[in-house]
Design an enzyme around this catalytic site. Structure first.
Site, PDB file in Angstrom:
ATOM      1  N   ASP A 143     -55.430   4.060  82.980  1.00  0.00           N
ATOM      2  CA  ASP A 143     -55.978   2.943  83.631  1.00  0.00           C
ATOM      3  C   ASP A 143     -54.860   2.375  84.752  1.00  0.00           C
ATOM      4  OD1 ASP A 143     -58.476   2.731  82.265  1.00  0.00           O
ATOM      5  OD2 ASP A 143     -57.504   1.525  80.579  1.00  0.00           O
ATOM      6  N   ASP A 145     -64.379   3.498  84.971  1.00  0.00           N
ATOM      7  CA  ASP A 145     -65.004   2.354  84.276  1.00  0.00           C
ATOM      8  C   ASP A 145     -65.751   1.781  85.237  1.00  0.00           C
ATOM      9  OD1 ASP A 145     -63.569   2.924  82.303  1.00  0.00           O
ATOM     10  OD2 ASP A 145     -61.778   1.548  82.678  1.00  0.00           O
TER      11      ASP A 145
END
Length: 169
Positions: free
Chosen positions: A124, A142
């Site tokens: 991330d 995401d």
């Protein structure tokens, strides 16, 4: 819509989404992994490297490694396979639904790839916010998943509203 037309619609959406996610994660790994991160737009956007061994906002990160494998690799893989089969076989699925599910599949597959080849963790690197009000750290996969779910919900809501109009004609 035939299965062939669905594949023609799904392929570019999935290839583009997975490609963007894989490239941005590689860039994040290269340029952000050993840095404190970078801030843009008055701290509206932060780029900061993180590896998430859990799900959304790190949920499940504290589970034993074996449990995380069964939940985040095996179960998620089975769900993604089910979504793929359903997307290819559901005759009543509209094009917006095919695109939406393709985004969900692409994001899910790219994050699944991370879990399998990155020791159970997903890379991330994006964080949005104003002041102390911030999102969790997330990635392009995401965004694809969230966009797909939003499109699917909007497509169903709009489709449900249109159905009675078609019946009146």
């Amino acid at each position: 819509m035939t299965s062939f037309k669905r594949i023609l619609l799904m392929a570019p959406v999935m290839l583009f989404s997975i490609g963007c996610d894989r490239i941005t994660k590689a860039v994040a790994r290269e340029y952000l992994a050993d840095s404190p991160g970078q801030s843009f737009g008055g701290d509206l956007l932060r780029l900061q490297y993180a590896e998430n061994s859990g799900a959304f906002l790190g949920m499940g990160a504290g589970l034993p490694e074996t449990t995380r494998f069964w939940v985040f690799v095996v179960a998620v893989g089975a769900v993604l396979l089910g979504v793929l089969v359903w997307t290819l076989s559901c005759r009543s699925l509209r094009p917006v639904g095919v695109v939406a599910l393709s985004l969900v599949l692409a994001g899910g597959l790219s994050n699944l790839y991370d879990r399998v080849f990155n020791g159970g963790a997903v890379v991330d690197f994006l964080n949005l916010g104003l002041g102390s009000l911030r999102t969790g750290v997330f990635n392009v996969a995401d965004v694809a998943i969230t966009t797909g779910v939003t499109l699917l919900l909007l497509g169903e809501l709009i489709g449900d509203r249109r159905e009675p109009e078609h019946e009146k004609e």
